[in-house]
Design an enzyme around this catalytic site. Sequence first.
Site, PDB file in Angstrom:
ATOM      1  N   ARG A   1      -9.134 -13.232 -18.737  1.00  0.00           N
ATOM      2  CA  ARG A   1      -8.666 -14.224 -19.713  1.00  0.00           C
ATOM      3  C   ARG A   1      -9.764 -14.492 -20.745  1.00  0.00           C
ATOM      4  O   ARG A   1      -9.479 -14.746 -21.910  1.00  0.00           O
ATOM      5  CB  ARG A   1      -8.254 -15.520 -19.002  1.00  0.00           C
TER       6      ARG A   1
ATOM      7  N   LYS B   1     -10.172 -28.244 -23.635  1.00  0.00           N
ATOM      8  CA  LYS B   1      -9.689 -28.352 -25.011  1.00  0.00           C
ATOM      9  C   LYS B   1      -8.539 -29.359 -25.138  1.00  0.00           C
ATOM     10  O   LYS B   1      -8.515 -30.169 -26.061  1.00  0.00           O
ATOM     11  CB  LYS B   1      -9.233 -26.973 -25.495  1.00  0.00           C
TER      12      LYS B   1
ATOM     13  N   ARG C   1      -3.824 -17.126 -34.088  1.00  0.00           N
ATOM     14  CA  ARG C   1      -4.424 -16.233 -33.106  1.00  0.00           C
ATOM     15  C   ARG C   1      -4.871 -14.919 -33.728  1.00  0.00           C
ATOM     16  O   ARG C   1      -5.594 -14.158 -33.112  1.00  0.00           O
ATOM     17  CB  ARG C   1      -3.408 -15.909 -31.997  1.00  0.00           C
TER      18      ARG C   1
ATOM     19  N   ARG D   1     -11.222 -25.476  -9.561  1.00  0.00           N
ATOM     20  CA  ARG D   1      -9.917 -26.056  -9.847  1.00  0.00           C
ATOM     21  C   ARG D   1      -8.843 -25.325  -9.032  1.00  0.00           C
ATOM     22  O   ARG D   1      -7.911 -25.935  -8.516  1.00  0.00           O
ATOM     23  CB  ARG D   1      -9.631 -25.926 -11.354  1.00  0.00           C
TER      24      ARG D   1
ATOM     25  N   ARG E   1      -3.082 -23.077  -8.654  1.00  0.00           N
ATOM     26  CA  ARG E   1      -2.710 -22.138  -9.720  1.00  0.00           C
ATOM     27  C   ARG E   1      -3.280 -20.764  -9.380  1.00  0.00           C
ATOM     28  O   ARG E   1      -4.487 -20.588  -9.286  1.00  0.00           O
ATOM     29  CB  ARG E   1      -3.284 -22.599 -11.064  1.00  0.00           C
TER      30      ARG E   1
END
Length: 372
Positions: free
Chosen positions: A328, A196, A271, A310, A316
Amino acid sequence: MSIIKLHDKYFKSYISSKQIDEAIQKLVDQTTEDLKDVDTPLFIGILNGSFMFVADFIRKYNSDCEVSFVKLASYEGTNSTGKIKQLVGVNENLEGRTVVILEDIIDTGNTLQEIYQIFEDKKVKQLKIATLFFKPDVFKKALPIDYIGIPIPDKFIVGYGLDYDGIGRNLEEIYQLTTEPKMKNIVLFGPPGAGKGTQAEMLRDKYQLKHISTGEVFRFNIKNETELGKLAKSYMDDGNLVPDEVTINMLKEEVDKNSDANGFIFDGFPRTESQAKALDQFLEEKGERINGMVALEVSEDLLVERLLERGKTSGRSDDQDESKIRNRFVEYNTKTAILKDYYQAQNKYFGANGVGSIPEITERLSQIFDKL
Ligand code: IMP
Ligand code: MG
């Protein structure tokens, strides 16, 4: 609640159903009190615009009464004066009756004057006028208006029975004429890992829009210790969520700072439905609107695969654990679903296939952006 287009013109929401309802109740209370000694008053609605108002008024009126409708029609007269106005629909003998005219709106008062003259000839005992909307700045007649629901400025309105060139009567609320929106405002959505951020930058440059990332706006305000930043931080330090109002005010400042922009890409906001409503209202006050919510759609399994990949190189930690990643998505899907429903109800939801190369996806998004 948003800007709507009827024929060639734009209208923004202006008077809510609740305000209309309250105004009608007030009119009913006043007339009930004034007519308590009258034996069966006759309410006459002036068609077409008054049909909704009359229906709601009569529903609330609890004493005996009669109801009728008339229409003011003009026909070409045979005499030299040309147009003659005539009331169609009053067949009752009105002599000695108490008549209350129910009008949806009184503007210049020309219509009212015609009606007045016609009723004067019918030898009614008492003629009273009640209007839901009234434009005091344009009303020029020396006629008494006994009951006024809501005085409004001299701007064209539609809805709740009133039309603009034939349409808009079915709207539940009142909308007010506004200028054509100039901006392209887009709410961009995408699940974690969908790319995004990259797409937001591409589209920002291509369409010359301002990209507002809520996360960045927050960090900016906190880092620079602005009033809103300090306020937000005080909630965060106590382990609380920052209230919608604070977030919205930060975004408003950001929008106002860039008021000459071609439009905005909102990223990370809204949101919740209440945030979406607040954003709509804020934009509406500026005569602008959200053109659409654009969401990147990528299958969850593919995203999990990408994020795990990733995680191997980025380090991460939240990208290394599949169940954390799936969580998530649950959060993302729950939130998106609410907003998807909200924007879909306004025909403003657009999904875009988010699988492919960066330019391919930009191209797909562009096709949507072009239409908005
Ligand atoms: P008048 O100027 O008081 O004679 O109003 C004439 C008619 O114009 C009203 O009965 C309405 O049908 C229409 N009208 C006046 N103002 C508005 C408006 O703001 N919206 C929709 N119709 C209006
Ligand atoms: Mg009318």
